[in-house]
Design an enzyme around this catalytic site. Structure first.
Site, PDB file in Angstrom:
ATOM      1  N   CYS A 115       0.832  -1.205   0.000  1.00 43.14           N
ATOM      2  CA  CYS A 115       0.000   0.000   0.000  1.00 43.14           C
ATOM      3  C   CYS A 115       0.866   1.254   0.000  1.00 43.14           C
ATOM      4  CB  CYS A 115      -0.921  -0.022   1.217  1.00 43.14           C
ATOM      5  SG  CYS A 115      -1.936   1.434   1.333  1.00 43.14           S
TER       6      CYS A 115
ATOM      7  N   CYS B 286      -0.544   4.085   2.191  1.00 42.96           N
ATOM      8  CA  CYS B 286      -0.340   3.917   3.636  1.00 42.96           C
ATOM      9  C   CYS B 286       1.124   4.164   4.008  1.00 42.96           C
ATOM     10  CB  CYS B 286      -0.697   2.511   4.100  1.00 42.96           C
ATOM     11  SG  CYS B 286      -2.110   1.786   3.293  1.00 42.96           S
ATOM     12  N   ASP B 287       2.041   3.664   3.208  1.00 45.86           N
ATOM     13  CA  ASP B 287       3.441   3.608   3.638  1.00 45.86           C
ATOM     14  C   ASP B 287       4.401   4.501   2.848  1.00 45.86           C
ATOM     15  OD1 ASP B 287       2.640   1.634   5.413  1.00 45.86           O
ATOM     16  OD2 ASP B 287       2.990   0.032   3.964  1.00 45.86           O
TER      17      ASP B 287
END
Ligand code: NAP
Length: 312
Positions: A136, A139-140
């Site tokens: 992701c 997200c990261d």
């Protein structure tokens, strides 16, 4: 198990689950929504959603899902955050569920359990998970470990193109590794990707190994046409190679195809009367937020009609 059975339980809280919740709540069926470990579903891992109708400038994925949740709650949906279904018994009605160790019964069930990220299946991928291997970018991608570093994205679909484009904000350069010489992504996404100076395409290539001891330092790639190998240095590997349906707990109880997508017999009806399905766990063709929402609506209408016909 003395509690009265629920009228409708919905497993999943992505677009499909929350739309089913909205419609069944408005039908005054007080649905219970079991969100699972990822409230809001996969869309919460997307940045801007540009193709959900009604939002000409796009909308943040998480914001869209919070809106859907609040809309369903406004009409009486009971959203149980983090609640996870561990087992189901669909052999007779009311259906029996085990939710966080506790029994629950329901007259109708809507399965909207979505899909999870597909993995490459490499030992090195599992070993370096969260140590530079991620599924992701939203997200990261902004983590300090990836800043101004070369990054690798694997895949050739819309997700891979979206992730690669997004990661150009943070990385020094992004390599997009695809196993063929043509992208599967939609034309607009593919064009955006190919025109981006910070993205370098690595065609016809497969990841043989992700390198690094306690964090990712590179990937070893094999060109499947020339059978040559090369090593690309990178600090992160973003795997974006599609999804697998979250349907494990229904195996042997519902009809599904070889890949685990639940079969729809007619409309949203599954092979077990009273069990309906919506969204990515039964759809390997469209897989869009708006089609999932439409299927959630259909599942709720069908469940409501069944309950209404039985109460006459
Ligand atoms: P996808 O369309 O199924 O693409 C998966 C990609 O990964 C394909 O290019 C495939 O290669 C590759 N792949 C699969 N297994 C692999 C493996 N074991 N090793 C290496 N490569 C592998 O999945 P997706 O990109 O996640 O998209 C899913 C759906 O969501 C699509 O309908 C897409 O349109 C939609 N989506 C839309 C947006 C948007 O509009 N904003 C964003 C993301 C996703 P091959 O091409 O060779 O099969």
């Amino acid at each position: 198990m003395s509690q009265e059975p629920e009228q409708i339980v919905i497993i999943g809280s992505g677009c499909a689950g929350l739309t089913a919740a909205l419609y069944s709540a408005r039908a005054q069926l007080a649905p219970t929504v079991l969100t699972g470990a990822m409230p809001g579903g996969l869309l919460t891992t997307t940045s801007i959603v540009e193709n959900y109708p009604g939002f000409p400038e796009g909308i943040d994925g998480t914001e869209l899902m919070i809106n859907m949740q609040q809309q369903a709650e406004r009409f009486g949906a009971n959203v149980k955050f983090g609640s996870t279904v561990e087992a189901v018994d669909l052999s007779e009605r009311p259906f029996k569920l085990t939710v966080d160790g506790e029994p629950m019964q329901t007259q109708t069930l809507i399965i909207a359990s979505g899909a999870g990220h597909r993995h490459l299946g490499l030992d090195s991928e599992a070993r370096l998970d969260k140590k530079g291997v991620t599924y992701c970018a939203t997200c990261d991608g902004a983590l300090p470990m990836f800043r101004d570093q070369p990054l690798v994205v694997v895949g050739g679909g819309d997700s891979a193109c979206e992730e690669a484009t997004f990661l150009t904000r943070f990385g020094s350069k992004v390599y997009l590794v695809h196993r063929r010489d043509e992208l599967r992504a939609s034309k607009i996404m593919a064009e955006r990707t190919l025109e981006n100076d910070k993205i370098e395409m690595v065609w016809d290539s497969e990841v043989e190994e992700i390198l690094g001891d306690d964090k990712v330092s590179g990937v070893r790639l094999r060109n499947n046409k020339t059978e040559t190998e090369q090593t690309v240095e990178c600090a992160g590997v973003f795997v974006a190679i599609g999804h697998v349906p979250n349907t494990q707990i229904f195996k042997e109880q519902l009809e599904m195809d070889d890949a685990g997508y639940i079969t729809r017999i007619e409309g949203a009806q599954t092979s077990v009367p009273g069990v309906f399905v919506a969204g990515d766990c039964s759809d390997k063709v469209y897989r869009q937020a708006v089609t999932a929402a439409g299927m959630g609506c259909a599942a709720a209408i069908e469940a409501e009609r069944l309950l209404a016909s039985e109460s006459q």
